[in-house]
Scaffold this motif. Structure first.
Motif, PDB file in Angstrom:
ATOM      1  N   LEU A  76      40.183  26.233  37.866  1.00 20.56           N
ATOM      2  CA  LEU A  76      40.065  27.678  38.055  1.00 20.56           C
ATOM      3  C   LEU A  76      40.450  28.174  39.446  1.00 20.56           C
ATOM      4  CD1 LEU A  76      36.648  28.227  36.240  1.00 20.56           C
ATOM      5  CD2 LEU A  76      38.941  28.721  35.355  1.00 20.56           C
ATOM      6  N   GLU A  77      40.924  29.412  39.440  1.00 16.24           N
ATOM      7  CA  GLU A  77      41.047  30.243  40.625  1.00 16.24           C
ATOM      8  C   GLU A  77      40.294  31.533  40.333  1.00 16.24           C
ATOM      9  OE1 GLU A  77      45.241  30.680  41.370  1.00 16.24           O
ATOM     10  OE2 GLU A  77      45.463  28.571  41.972  1.00 16.24           O
ATOM     11  N   TYR A  78      40.114  32.362  41.358  1.00 14.70           N
ATOM     12  CA  TYR A  78      39.294  33.572  41.183  1.00 14.70           C
ATOM     13  C   TYR A  78      40.110  34.804  41.567  1.00 14.70           C
ATOM     14  CZ  TYR A  78      35.899  29.890  40.763  1.00 14.70           C
ATOM     15  OH  TYR A  78      35.239  28.758  40.354  1.00 14.70           O
ATOM     16  N   HIS A  79      40.385  35.602  40.562  1.00 14.23           N
ATOM     17  CA  HIS A  79      41.301  36.737  40.678  1.00 14.23           C
ATOM     18  C   HIS A  79      40.564  38.007  41.100  1.00 14.23           C
ATOM     19  CE1 HIS A  79      44.378  39.632  39.821  1.00 14.23           C
ATOM     20  NE2 HIS A  79      43.816  40.060  38.704  1.00 14.23           N
ATOM     21  N   HIS A  80      41.088  38.665  42.135  1.00 11.22           N
ATOM     22  CA  HIS A  80      40.590  39.981  42.545  1.00 11.22           C
ATOM     23  C   HIS A  80      41.305  41.043  41.712  1.00 11.22           C
ATOM     24  CE1 HIS A  80      39.287  37.641  46.030  1.00 11.22           C
ATOM     25  NE2 HIS A  80      38.473  38.649  46.340  1.00 11.22           N
ATOM     26  N   ILE A  81      40.574  41.652  40.780  1.00  8.73           N
ATOM     27  CA  ILE A  81      41.193  42.711  39.970  1.00  8.73           C
ATOM     28  C   ILE A  81      41.538  43.894  40.861  1.00  8.73           C
ATOM     29  CG2 ILE A  81      40.901  44.225  37.974  1.00  8.73           C
ATOM     30  CD1 ILE A  81      38.884  42.186  36.868  1.00  8.73           C
ATOM     31  N   ILE A  82      40.612  44.268  41.725  1.00 14.62           N
ATOM     32  CA  ILE A  82      40.953  45.176  42.835  1.00 14.62           C
ATOM     33  C   ILE A  82      41.508  44.283  43.930  1.00 14.62           C
ATOM     34  CG2 ILE A  82      40.081  46.768  44.578  1.00 14.62           C
ATOM     35  CD1 ILE A  82      37.973  47.653  42.583  1.00 14.62           C
ATOM     36  N   PRO A  83      42.794  44.361  44.219  1.00 12.39           N
ATOM     37  CA  PRO A  83      43.433  43.380  45.098  1.00 12.39           C
ATOM     38  C   PRO A  83      42.803  43.306  46.485  1.00 12.39           C
ATOM     39  CG  PRO A  83      45.086  44.692  43.949  1.00 12.39           C
ATOM     40  CD  PRO A  83      43.765  45.346  43.676  1.00 12.39           C
ATOM     41  N   TRP A  84      42.816  42.094  47.028  1.00 11.75           N
ATOM     42  CA  TRP A  84      42.307  41.853  48.380  1.00 11.75           C
ATOM     43  C   TRP A  84      43.012  42.748  49.397  1.00 11.75           C
ATOM     44  CZ3 TRP A  84      38.358  38.811  50.166  1.00 11.75           C
ATOM     45  CH2 TRP A  84      38.334  38.498  51.535  1.00 11.75           C
ATOM     46  N   ASP A  89      24.494  26.216  26.888  1.00  9.64           N
ATOM     47  CA  ASP A  89      23.435  25.325  27.366  1.00  9.64           C
ATOM     48  C   ASP A  89      23.428  25.134  28.876  1.00  9.64           C
ATOM     49  OD1 ASP A  89      22.662  25.003  24.769  1.00  9.64           O
ATOM     50  OD2 ASP A  89      23.601  23.050  24.509  1.00  9.64           O
ATOM     51  N   PHE A  90      24.451  25.659  29.588  1.00 12.15           N
ATOM     52  CA  PHE A  90      24.589  25.296  30.992  1.00 12.15           C
ATOM     53  C   PHE A  90      24.631  26.508  31.926  1.00 12.15           C
ATOM     54  CE2 PHE A  90      26.224  21.716  28.572  1.00 12.15           C
ATOM     55  CZ  PHE A  90      25.427  20.705  29.104  1.00 12.15           C
ATOM     56  N   TRP A  91      23.988  26.316  33.074  1.00 11.01           N
ATOM     57  CA  TRP A  91      24.012  27.314  34.152  1.00 11.01           C
ATOM     58  C   TRP A  91      25.339  27.238  34.895  1.00 11.01           C
ATOM     59  CZ3 TRP A  91      23.912  26.374  39.602  1.00 11.01           C
ATOM     60  CH2 TRP A  91      23.683  27.516  40.373  1.00 11.01           C
ATOM     61  N   ASP A  92      25.863  26.002  35.031  1.00 11.85           N
ATOM     62  CA  ASP A  92      27.145  25.838  35.718  1.00 11.85           C
ATOM     63  C   ASP A  92      27.830  24.568  35.253  1.00 11.85           C
ATOM     64  OD1 ASP A  92      29.208  26.506  37.456  1.00 11.85           O
ATOM     65  OD2 ASP A  92      28.320  25.465  39.173  1.00 11.85           O
ATOM     66  N   ILE A  93      29.158  24.625  35.191  1.00  7.63           N
ATOM     67  CA  ILE A  93      29.999  23.442  34.987  1.00  7.63           C
ATOM     68  C   ILE A  93      31.105  23.515  36.032  1.00  7.63           C
ATOM     69  CG2 ILE A  93      31.492  22.146  33.433  1.00  7.63           C
ATOM     70  CD1 ILE A  93      30.097  23.514  31.069  1.00  7.63           C
ATOM     71  N   GLU A  94      31.126  22.529  36.928  1.00  9.52           N
ATOM     72  CA  GLU A  94      32.191  22.417  37.924  1.00  9.52           C
ATOM     73  C   GLU A  94      33.176  21.362  37.455  1.00  9.52           C
ATOM     74  OE1 GLU A  94      31.190  22.324  42.215  1.00  9.52           O
ATOM     75  OE2 GLU A  94      29.111  22.286  41.505  1.00  9.52           O
ATOM     76  N   PHE A  95      34.436  21.711  37.370  1.00  6.34           N
ATOM     77  CA  PHE A  95      35.434  20.777  36.841  1.00  6.34           C
ATOM     78  C   PHE A  95      36.620  20.655  37.790  1.00  6.34           C
ATOM     79  CE2 PHE A  95      39.207  19.597  34.485  1.00  6.34           C
ATOM     80  CZ  PHE A  95      38.758  18.577  33.647  1.00  6.34           C
ATOM     81  N   LYS A  96      37.010  19.404  38.023  1.00  9.31           N
ATOM     82  CA  LYS A  96      38.291  19.067  38.615  1.00  9.31           C
ATOM     83  C   LYS A  96      38.941  18.071  37.670  1.00  9.31           C
ATOM     84  CE  LYS A  96      36.488  19.660  43.290  1.00  9.31           C
ATOM     85  NZ  LYS A  96      36.206  19.015  44.603  1.00  9.31           N
TER      86      LYS A  96
END
Length: 256
Positions: free
Chosen positions: A30-38, A155-162
């Motif tokens: 994942l990456e994290y997209h700014h819908i309102i651009p940076w 079932d999960f609060w967080d899943i971190e994946f690489k």
């Protein structure tokens, strides 16, 4: 001045909101997209950001904002209630390590009434992991088949994946399962229960639903199981939706 590195709590919120995968396609990297651009407004406002894979980050960055908001409202993994990924390694792994116990040669490290829970094979000098952790109804909460990973998002609060690492947390600060392919061996840590039996794999101890093993190397042959739980002659049949009433069943195995 705000850093361009997304804060951990913001990243976790966006991952959970999207079902731990790209909101468009479900890809877990994942990456994290700014819908309102940076460039317009330097912010980490989760209401105006969305988790995306690299391809869809680039694509949605060139489209209207309302397209991104629509994707954010109905993420791919949330709609299908499943998280999926594929684990890879470039190491010539030879062993599976559960906590501080190393398994070499066994096809199955641990089984429960004949159902394999953890195991591995070496295929073309690379490890192929298998893992099955059931929920209370014995449907897979987390399952890995030949490095193909799937889990129930609810079932999960967080899943971190690489690509070579994944960590599941049910609650903040609590590791349910961690699979790490970054070293020479495939290492697994975690803590969970199966029908009241606690399994705990950590660097200091290993509880296999009752028996405790510390800092051992167990060596066997393909087709063998190192640690098996259950009763002689009793086999567990996993539930499936072909059953009239899907439920776990214990069956007697008769010698021929």
């Amino acid at each position: 001045m705000l850093s361009r590195t997304v804060p951990h709590q913001v990243a976790q919120h966006l991952r959970a909101e999207a079902g731990f995968g790209c909101a468009v396609c479900g890809c877990p990297i994942l990456e994290y997209h700014h819908i309102i651009p940076w460039a317009e407004h330097k912010h980490y406002d989760v209401d105006h950001m969305v988790a995306l894979c690299r391809n869809h980050h680039q694509e949605l960055g060139k489209q209207r904002k309302d397209v991104s908001y629509a994707v954010k409202r109905a993420p791919f993994n949330i709609r299908r209630k499943r998280f999926k990924g594929y684990l890879v390694t470039n190491k010539e792994s030879q062993a599976l390590v559960l906590g501080n116990t190393r398994f070499v040669g066994f096809t199955h490290a641990v089984s429960y009434y004949g159902v394999p829970l953890f195991g591995h094979q070496i295929v073309e000098s690379e490890i192929r992991l298998s893992c099955f952790i059931p929920n209370k109804d014995f449907f897979p909460e987390v399952e890995v088949v030949g490095n193909n990973l799937s889990a129930m998002t609810d079932d999960f609060w967080d899943i971190e994946f690489k690509s070579n690492y994944v960590k599941f947390r049910r609650r903040k600060g609590e590791v349910f399962l961690e699979i790490d392919f970054r070293g020479d061996d495939a290492k697994i840590k975690g803590r969970f229960e199966i029908e009241g039996r606690e399994y705990k794999f950590s660097p200091s101890r290993c509880d296999f639903g009752g028996p405790r093993i510390e800092s051992l190397t167990l060596q066997g042959n393909p087709g063998q199981t190192a640690i098996g739980h259950g009763q002689n002659g009793i086999r567990l049949l996993r539930p499936n939706y072909a059953m009239r009433v899907p439920r776990v069943t214990y069956i007697q195995r008769y010698p021929f």
